[in-house]
Write an enzyme that holds these catalytic residues in place. Structure first.
Site, PDB file in Angstrom:
ATOM      1  N   THR A 113       0.863  -1.188   0.000  1.00 12.74           N
ATOM      2  CA  THR A 113       0.000   0.000   0.000  1.00 12.74           C
ATOM      3  C   THR A 113       0.899   1.237   0.000  1.00 12.74           C
ATOM      4  O   THR A 113       0.984   1.941   0.997  1.00 12.74           O
ATOM      5  CB  THR A 113      -0.901   0.008   1.253  1.00 12.74           C
ATOM      6  OG1 THR A 113      -0.078  -0.191   2.411  1.00 12.74           O
ATOM      7  CG2 THR A 113      -1.956  -1.067   1.196  1.00 12.74           C
TER       8      THR A 113
ATOM      9  N   THR B 177      -0.656  -2.297   6.126  1.00 12.71           N
ATOM     10  CA  THR B 177      -0.990  -1.083   6.890  1.00 12.71           C
ATOM     11  C   THR B 177      -1.881  -0.211   6.031  1.00 12.71           C
ATOM     12  O   THR B 177      -1.564   0.085   4.883  1.00 12.71           O
ATOM     13  CB  THR B 177       0.300  -0.334   7.259  1.00 12.71           C
ATOM     14  OG1 THR B 177       1.106  -1.210   8.017  1.00 12.71           O
ATOM     15  CG2 THR B 177       0.007   0.910   8.066  1.00 12.71           C
TER      16      THR B 177
ATOM     17  N   GLU C 176       0.643  -5.574  11.605  1.00 13.95           N
ATOM     18  CA  GLU C 176       1.927  -6.206  11.915  1.00 13.95           C
ATOM     19  C   GLU C 176       2.885  -5.155  12.471  1.00 13.95           C
ATOM     20  O   GLU C 176       3.099  -4.133  11.844  1.00 13.95           O
ATOM     21  CB  GLU C 176       2.497  -6.827  10.631  1.00 13.95           C
ATOM     22  CG  GLU C 176       3.767  -7.589  10.842  1.00 13.95           C
ATOM     23  CD  GLU C 176       3.647  -8.567  12.007  1.00 13.95           C
ATOM     24  OE1 GLU C 176       2.837  -9.489  11.938  1.00 13.95           O
ATOM     25  OE2 GLU C 176       4.354  -8.371  13.020  1.00 13.95           O
TER      26      GLU C 176
ATOM     27  N   CYS D 269       8.208   2.347   6.208  1.00 18.90           N
ATOM     28  CA  CYS D 269       6.954   2.565   6.948  1.00 18.90           C
ATOM     29  C   CYS D 269       6.756   3.971   7.495  1.00 18.90           C
ATOM     30  O   CYS D 269       5.694   4.560   7.310  1.00 18.90           O
ATOM     31  CB  CYS D 269       6.867   1.585   8.112  1.00 18.90           C
ATOM     32  SG  CYS D 269       6.773  -0.115   7.581  1.00 18.90           S
TER      33      CYS D 269
ATOM     34  N   PHE E  53      18.874   1.583   5.596  1.00 18.12           N
ATOM     35  CA  PHE E  53      18.187   2.562   6.456  1.00 18.12           C
ATOM     36  C   PHE E  53      18.429   2.303   7.933  1.00 18.12           C
ATOM     37  O   PHE E  53      18.223   3.166   8.763  1.00 18.12           O
ATOM     38  CB  PHE E  53      16.692   2.646   6.124  1.00 18.12           C
ATOM     39  CG  PHE E  53      15.835   1.568   6.734  1.00 18.12           C
ATOM     40  CD1 PHE E  53      15.720   0.318   6.146  1.00 18.12           C
ATOM     41  CD2 PHE E  53      15.120   1.813   7.897  1.00 18.12           C
ATOM     42  CE1 PHE E  53      14.922  -0.676   6.708  1.00 18.12           C
ATOM     43  CE2 PHE E  53      14.311   0.835   8.471  1.00 18.12           C
ATOM     44  CZ  PHE E  53      14.213  -0.415   7.869  1.00 18.12           C
ATOM     45  N   LYS E  54      18.874   1.078   8.248  1.00 20.91           N
ATOM     46  CA  LYS E  54      19.341   0.771   9.597  1.00 20.91           C
ATOM     47  C   LYS E  54      20.208  -0.474   9.500  1.00 20.91           C
ATOM     48  O   LYS E  54      20.293  -1.093   8.432  1.00 20.91           O
ATOM     49  CB  LYS E  54      18.167   0.561  10.549  1.00 20.91           C
ATOM     50  CG  LYS E  54      17.314  -0.660  10.251  1.00 20.91           C
ATOM     51  CD  LYS E  54      16.257  -0.802  11.332  1.00 20.91           C
ATOM     52  CE  LYS E  54      15.566  -2.118  11.262  1.00 20.91           C
ATOM     53  NZ  LYS E  54      14.551  -2.278  12.292  1.00 20.91           N
TER      54      LYS E  54
ATOM     55  N   ARG F 260      15.142   1.367   1.426  1.00 24.55           N
ATOM     56  CA  ARG F 260      13.972   2.202   1.128  1.00 24.55           C
ATOM     57  C   ARG F 260      13.899   3.401   2.083  1.00 24.55           C
ATOM     58  O   ARG F 260      13.989   3.236   3.284  1.00 24.55           O
ATOM     59  CB  ARG F 260      12.687   1.368   1.196  1.00 24.55           C
ATOM     60  CG  ARG F 260      12.524   0.477  -0.012  1.00 24.55           C
ATOM     61  CD  ARG F 260      11.304  -0.407   0.105  1.00 24.55           C
ATOM     62  NE  ARG F 260      11.470  -1.389   1.168  1.00 24.55           N
ATOM     63  CZ  ARG F 260      10.497  -2.201   1.579  1.00 24.55           C
ATOM     64  NH1 ARG F 260       9.304  -2.138   1.031  1.00 24.55           N
ATOM     65  NH2 ARG F 260      10.717  -3.078   2.535  1.00 24.55           N
TER      66      ARG F 260
ATOM     67  N   ARG G  62      25.636   8.464  13.388  1.00 27.63           N
ATOM     68  CA  ARG G  62      24.922   7.528  14.268  1.00 27.63           C
ATOM     69  C   ARG G  62      25.531   7.471  15.664  1.00 27.63           C
ATOM     70  O   ARG G  62      25.082   6.678  16.499  1.00 27.63           O
ATOM     71  CB  ARG G  62      24.948   6.121  13.650  1.00 27.63           C
ATOM     72  CG  ARG G  62      24.226   5.998  12.312  1.00 27.63           C
ATOM     73  CD  ARG G  62      22.734   6.010  12.527  1.00 27.63           C
ATOM     74  NE  ARG G  62      22.016   5.764  11.274  1.00 27.63           N
ATOM     75  CZ  ARG G  62      20.725   5.460  11.231  1.00 27.63           C
ATOM     76  NH1 ARG G  62      20.021   5.361  12.335  1.00 27.63           N
ATOM     77  NH2 ARG G  62      20.130   5.280  10.086  1.00 27.63           N
TER      78      ARG G  62
HETATM   79  C1  UDX Z   1       9.203   0.253  12.002  1.00 30.41           C
HETATM   80  C2  UDX Z   1       8.534  -0.027  13.354  1.00 30.41           C
HETATM   81  O1  UDX Z   1       9.542  -0.062  14.385  1.00 30.41           O
HETATM   82  C3  UDX Z   1       7.759  -1.329  13.310  1.00 30.41           C
HETATM   83  O2  UDX Z   1       7.065  -1.535  14.527  1.00 30.41           O
HETATM   84  C4  UDX Z   1       6.762  -1.287  12.149  1.00 30.41           C
HETATM   85  O3  UDX Z   1       6.071  -2.520  12.057  1.00 30.41           O
HETATM   86  C5  UDX Z   1       7.479  -0.985  10.848  1.00 30.41           C
HETATM   87  O4  UDX Z   1       8.221   0.238  10.969  1.00 30.41           O
HETATM   88  P1  UDX Z   1      11.418  -0.565  10.763  1.00 30.41           P
HETATM   89  O5  UDX Z   1      11.041   0.386   9.671  1.00 30.41           O
HETATM   90  O6  UDX Z   1      11.865  -1.928  10.410  1.00 30.41           O
HETATM   91  O7  UDX Z   1      10.182  -0.749  11.773  1.00 30.41           O
HETATM   92  O8  UDX Z   1      12.611   0.120  11.567  1.00 30.41           O
HETATM   93  P2  UDX Z   1      12.885   0.800  12.981  1.00 30.41           P
HETATM   94  O9  UDX Z   1      13.755  -0.065  13.790  1.00 30.41           O
HETATM   95  O10 UDX Z   1      11.657   1.276  13.636  1.00 30.41           O
HETATM   96  O11 UDX Z   1      13.763   2.059  12.523  1.00 30.41           O
HETATM   97  C6  UDX Z   1      13.250   3.050  11.650  1.00 30.41           C
HETATM   98  C7  UDX Z   1      14.277   4.131  11.406  1.00 30.41           C
HETATM   99  O12 UDX Z   1      14.502   4.918  12.566  1.00 30.41           O
HETATM  100  C8  UDX Z   1      15.647   3.617  10.985  1.00 30.41           C
HETATM  101  O13 UDX Z   1      16.161   4.434   9.956  1.00 30.41           O
HETATM  102  C9  UDX Z   1      16.460   3.745  12.246  1.00 30.41           C
HETATM  103  O14 UDX Z   1      17.845   3.842  12.006  1.00 30.41           O
HETATM  104  C10 UDX Z   1      15.895   5.019  12.817  1.00 30.41           C
HETATM  105  N1  UDX Z   1      16.097   5.167  14.268  1.00 30.41           N
HETATM  106  C11 UDX Z   1      15.565   4.249  15.139  1.00 30.41           C
HETATM  107  C12 UDX Z   1      16.796   6.266  14.769  1.00 30.41           C
HETATM  108  O15 UDX Z   1      17.265   7.115  14.010  1.00 30.41           O
HETATM  109  N2  UDX Z   1      16.949   6.396  16.132  1.00 30.41           N
HETATM  110  C13 UDX Z   1      16.445   5.502  17.021  1.00 30.41           C
HETATM  111  O16 UDX Z   1      16.621   5.696  18.246  1.00 30.41           O
HETATM  112  C14 UDX Z   1      15.733   4.389  16.507  1.00 30.41           C
END
Ligand code: UDX
Length: 440
Positions: free
Chosen positions: A72, A112, A141, A256, A318-319, A326, A413
């Site tokens: 979506t 979502t 989810e 997301c 992205f992490k 993405r 970071r």
């Molecule tokens: C997120 C939600 O955590 C999850 O519950 C949902 O289902 C999908 O979206 P995700 O996108 O996999 O999950 O990554 P997440 O671990 O949440 O990190 C998102 C972004 O925030 C990353 O770029 C990460 O590096 C950044 N981040 C996270 C920070 O910059 N600082 C932080 O303290 C935590």
């Protein structure tokens, strides 16, 4: 679905997709998604009670519960462009289910979605009266990438939203039974269907809001000689706030957060809630601001020109622990660096294939080198984009010797040992902390 199959050998789980290449990959030794622990559980169940197939019609006919997990994305055209969710795949899937179903089905929204989508789903499913009863549930989810298997195995909560009719409650109980095979009952919560749909958007908006909050304060720290790590620690020790998701960074990315917040903003505007929409839009605005701040900091630090300078990006995902790029902040930052006519050398342990695709259309001097020691040789600066653990353990003495001087490190970071790097000779620019430089 692999987790359900793995935990519930008594069920037969079939995953169908319109893309035959994808299905072939799911049936091969080389799965199309990198996620720690996924391969093990797929291989444990595949061919026993977990099947991957392109036979959508057969899948719909045979199953009692259908989880709809189509994408979506944010709309790229027409009304709501750039903001609202594109529901075309969702709509097509609902029509397909209606066309092929010969017996009653429970339809579970896994994607979502904007709040009230279940209503649209119900209307599509019941538009032709073929005697089949459909009950729509919402079961968002919450797993995060990189920890997906752990999050599925030991979730904070499972949320199931249903209509409060007798058939709605019966369908809800059937889905509760599925998860109760491995999730403690007190962590399986139920709600009305609209609360469930909305909770997913709100959970992501709150998580992203924490990151934008800490990132906004990182800008203030840089002006005041306060240290963001110390501030985050002091704030996070308040048990009402908690210490998670308070790491200042180059900005949040991933498929997301931005999409879901924009979707929330669009919904608020749709209902005339302009102030609420502006409030959440601020979370996205700060994230854009943070990425731009990284660039302007680099520019002013490196004597107001990046033209012809070689900058090595440590990480592009992205992490950490994912190859996913993405909405990675590194995408925007790379494009801006190229605009400034910098030369880029990009290194990442898992994401270089995706990186090449992301930057394919960009004209500029970009090279991709997997080994970070090799990648940084001859560069003027290193900029950490992703918090990969390996970057903390590199041979920075050797890296320093191989770089152009003065050598800069921008730790986007805050994962490196800044004092040590400074002692080696680097000029160190963390996020939200006083820089350590050798300039007089
Ligand atoms: C997120 C939600 O955590 C999850 O519950 C949902 O289902 C999908 O979206 P995700 O996108 O996999 O999950 O990554 P997440 O671990 O949440 O990190 C998102 C972004 O925030 C990353 O770029 C990460 O590096 C950044 N981040 C996270 C920070 O910059 N600082 C932080 O303290 C935590």
């Amino acid at each position: 679905m692999a987790m359900i199959a793995y935990k519930c050998p008594q069920y037969r789980v079939t995953v169908v997709d319109i893309n035959p290449t994808r299905i072939a990959q799911w049936n091969s030794d080389d799965l199309p998604v990198y996620e720690p622990g996924l391969e093990e559980i797929v291989k444990a169940s595949r061919g026993k009670n977990l099947f991957f197939s392109t036979e959508i019609e057969k899948g719909i006919k045979e199953c009692d519960i259908i989880f709809v997990s189509v994408n979506t994305p944010t709309k790229t055209f027409g009304s709501g462009v750039g903001m609202s969710a594109d529901l075309q795949y969702w709509d097509k899937t609902a029509k397909q289910i209606r066309q092929f179903a010969e017996s009653d089905k429970i339809i579970v929204e896994k994607s979502t979605l904007p709040v009230k989508t279940a209503l649209a789903m119900e209307r599509i499913l019941t538009a032709t009266n073929n005697g089949v009863h459909f009950e729509v549930l919402s079961n968002p989810e919450f797993l995060a990438e990189g920890t997906g298997i752990k999050d599925l195995e030991d979730p904070d909560r499972i949320l199931i939203g249903s209509r409060e009719t007798p058939s709605g409650l019966k369908a809800r109980d059937s889905l509760v039974e599925v998860y109760a095979n491995w999730v403690p009952r007190d962590r399986i919560i139920t709600s009305n269907i609209w609360s469930s749909e909305l909770s997913k958007l709100v959970a992501n908006a709150f998580l992203a809001q924490r990151i934008s909050s800490i990132n906004s304060i990182s800008a203030l720290c840089e002006k005041t000689d306060a240290d963001i790590t110390e501030v985050a620690r002091a704030v996070g020790m308040d048990r009402r706030l908690g210490n998670k998701f308070l790491n200042a960074s180059v900005g949040f990315g991933g498929s997301c957060f931005k999409k879901d917040i924009l979707n929330l903003v669009y919904l608020c505007r749709h209902y005339g809630l302009e102030e609420v929409a502006d409030y959440w839009q601020g979370v996205v605005n700060i994230n854009e601001y943070q990425k731009e701040r990284v660039i302007t900091n680099m520019l002013s630090t490196m004597f107001n020109t990046l033209a012809g300078k070689r900058i090595c990006l440590f990480g592009f995902a992205f992490k950490a622990n994912t190859g996913d790029t993405r909405e990675s902040p590194a995408v925007t930052i790379s494009k801006r660096l190229i605009e400034e006519k910098a030369e880029l050398v990009i290194t990442d342990p898992k994401a270089l294939d995706n990186t090449k695709m992301d930057l394919d259309s960009i004209e500029g001097n970009i090279s991709y080198i997997e080994d970070p020691h090799e990648a940084s040789a001859g560069c003027d600066a290193i900029a950490v984009m992703t918090e990969w653990g390996v970057y903390a353990d590199l041979d920075f003495e050797m890296i320093y010797r191989s770089m152009a001087k003065p050598a800069f490190i921008f730790d986007g970071r805050n994962i490196l040992d800044h004092k040590r790097l400074f002692d080696i000779g680097f000029n160190v620019f963390p996020i939200g902390k006083p820089p350590l430089t050798h300039f007089k």
